[in-house]
Design a protein around this motif. Sequence first.
Motif, mmCIF file in Angstrom:
data_model
loop_
_atom_site.group_PDB
_atom_site.id
_atom_site.type_symbol
_atom_site.label_atom_id
_atom_site.label_comp_id
_atom_site.label_asym_id
_atom_site.label_seq_id
_atom_site.Cartn_x
_atom_site.Cartn_y
_atom_site.Cartn_z
ATOM 1 N N LEU A 50 0.830 -1.190 0.000
ATOM 2 C CA LEU A 50 0.000 0.000 0.000
ATOM 3 C C LEU A 50 0.874 1.252 0.000
ATOM 4 O O LEU A 50 1.924 1.283 0.662
ATOM 5 N N PRO A 51 0.464 2.311 -0.704
ATOM 6 C CA PRO A 51 1.217 3.569 -0.647
ATOM 7 C C PRO A 51 1.238 4.114 0.778
ATOM 8 O O PRO A 51 0.293 3.911 1.557
ATOM 9 N N GLN B 268 -1.045 1.038 11.222
ATOM 10 C CA GLN B 268 -0.304 0.337 10.184
ATOM 11 C C GLN B 268 1.119 0.886 10.059
ATOM 12 O O GLN B 268 2.071 0.133 9.854
ATOM 13 N N ARG B 269 1.253 2.202 10.166
ATOM 14 C CA ARG B 269 2.593 2.801 10.092
ATOM 15 C C ARG B 269 3.464 2.314 11.257
ATOM 16 O O ARG B 269 4.637 2.004 11.078
ATOM 17 N N GLU C 226 0.826 6.987 1.958
ATOM 18 C CA GLU C 226 -0.239 7.944 2.316
ATOM 19 C C GLU C 226 -1.549 7.241 2.656
ATOM 20 O O GLU C 226 -2.445 7.855 3.249
ATOM 21 N N ARG C 227 -1.701 5.986 2.289
ATOM 22 C CA ARG C 227 -2.940 5.261 2.566
ATOM 23 C C ARG C 227 -2.891 4.467 3.867
ATOM 24 O O ARG C 227 -3.884 3.857 4.259
ATOM 25 N N LEU C 228 -1.763 4.481 4.541
ATOM 26 C CA LEU C 228 -1.627 3.743 5.789
ATOM 27 C C LEU C 228 -2.156 4.578 6.949
ATOM 28 O O LEU C 228 -1.893 5.781 7.043
ATOM 29 N N ASN C 229 -2.878 3.923 7.859
ATOM 30 C CA ASN C 229 -3.297 4.613 9.076
ATOM 31 C C ASN C 229 -2.170 4.565 10.099
ATOM 32 O O ASN C 229 -1.124 3.920 9.883
#
Length: 436
Positions: free
Chosen positions: A187-188, A196-197, A190-193
């Motif tokens: 996933l890119p 997730q990061r 910028e799409r990680l919450n």
Amino acid sequence: MTDALMSAPVAAPQRLESLDLLRGFALCGILLVNIISMGGIWEAYVPMSTPNLENPDWSAWLVQHVFLQGSMRGLFTLLFGAGMLLITLRGGSGKGTIEAADVYFRRCIALLVLGVGNVTILLFPGDILYVYGLSGFFLFAFRAARPRALILTSVLLIALLTGFQGASAYKRAVEAREGRAVAESHLPAERLNSKQREALDAYQAAVAARQPTREARAEQTEQRTGGPVSLLKWSVHTWVDYAASSYTIILVMECVAFMLLGMALFKLGVLTGEQSLRFYLLLMAAGYAVGLSINGAQAVAFWRNDFSPELWLSRATYEVGRLGVTLGHVGLILTLWKLNAFGFVGTGLKAMGRMALSNYLAQSAITSLLFYGLDLWGRFDWWTLWGIAAIIWVALAIGSLLWLRVFAFGPMEWALRLVAYGKVPAVRRARLVTAP
């Protein structure tokens, strides 16, 4: 660190030969472990290649993990506990005196200073003297405890450490599993919450801990070959990273647990060689059966799973495994000593053991001269580094034998006595006088 560090040197009575021998053996083993980081990338616990036994470095890693890792430090720590008793319980009722306490705590403070010196002057950030000095402050209250109480307290501490490390390893394994799933999702960013990061960061940090990145290796190479100032900054920074962190609490708990066990084994006559040959054979068999089985199972699990950060049980069994191998080493060395099987090798080991503090610091001095002074850092594989360690053993053994022919104890042992007792001790050996 050992009783050579903690006790006033004596004329080596027969029953203390076993302690000298164990100290010398531990000195040799600890150099095998340390020299890998001294002569190569500091964080590289495993060779910088894909696991393969055809690669000599990986066979060396297997030997180190199963037989040496943790157990040599464990043996040092047992002997520190024994040495504490040689100071505080000498000659009296077994309860110690204020004079003994004064000497003992001065020595602990001196070990702290020597540890900092090992980091800043001899450029070895993996020093253990600092941790031993801290741990020693907790030991004095146990000086008159019975062996059973010492063993029970030691077992309790090891059980607490095992539980804590197991829970911590399991938590990291879950985070790594979640982070791997995020990494494999591609996933890119910028799409990680936020969760997730965090999981991805934890996974990447765990992977990097096993194998430092090319950039990290290049940076360390620049620091350790960039001249004295750069090298000093690297050494201090590396040491502070663990010495000023919560990890030091774990190290102190480990050391206190093993020191208490060493005190018990000393009081029971185990470390002094007073038990029977059958006892030491059983200790060797039982210690190795437990320790080598656990360490071997850990190695297999790491190997089969490519040292995945998702493993946790292997890491949770570390303390029990190293304890078993440590006791196995005690049984092996004292069995061979009982059988008079060492010959001239034993003579060299005992001489090294009588100068344990001097030789421990000499190891740092010699390796710093070789790897930094002669620009040999990063040039050798694991087995070659072990060959260098063997040459250093021989040099230290010969040097110790020659020194002790003239002097009563090593130069650093003399300095430690000066600090502890507050007066200049005689350094030359007393000549034997035959009574008419």
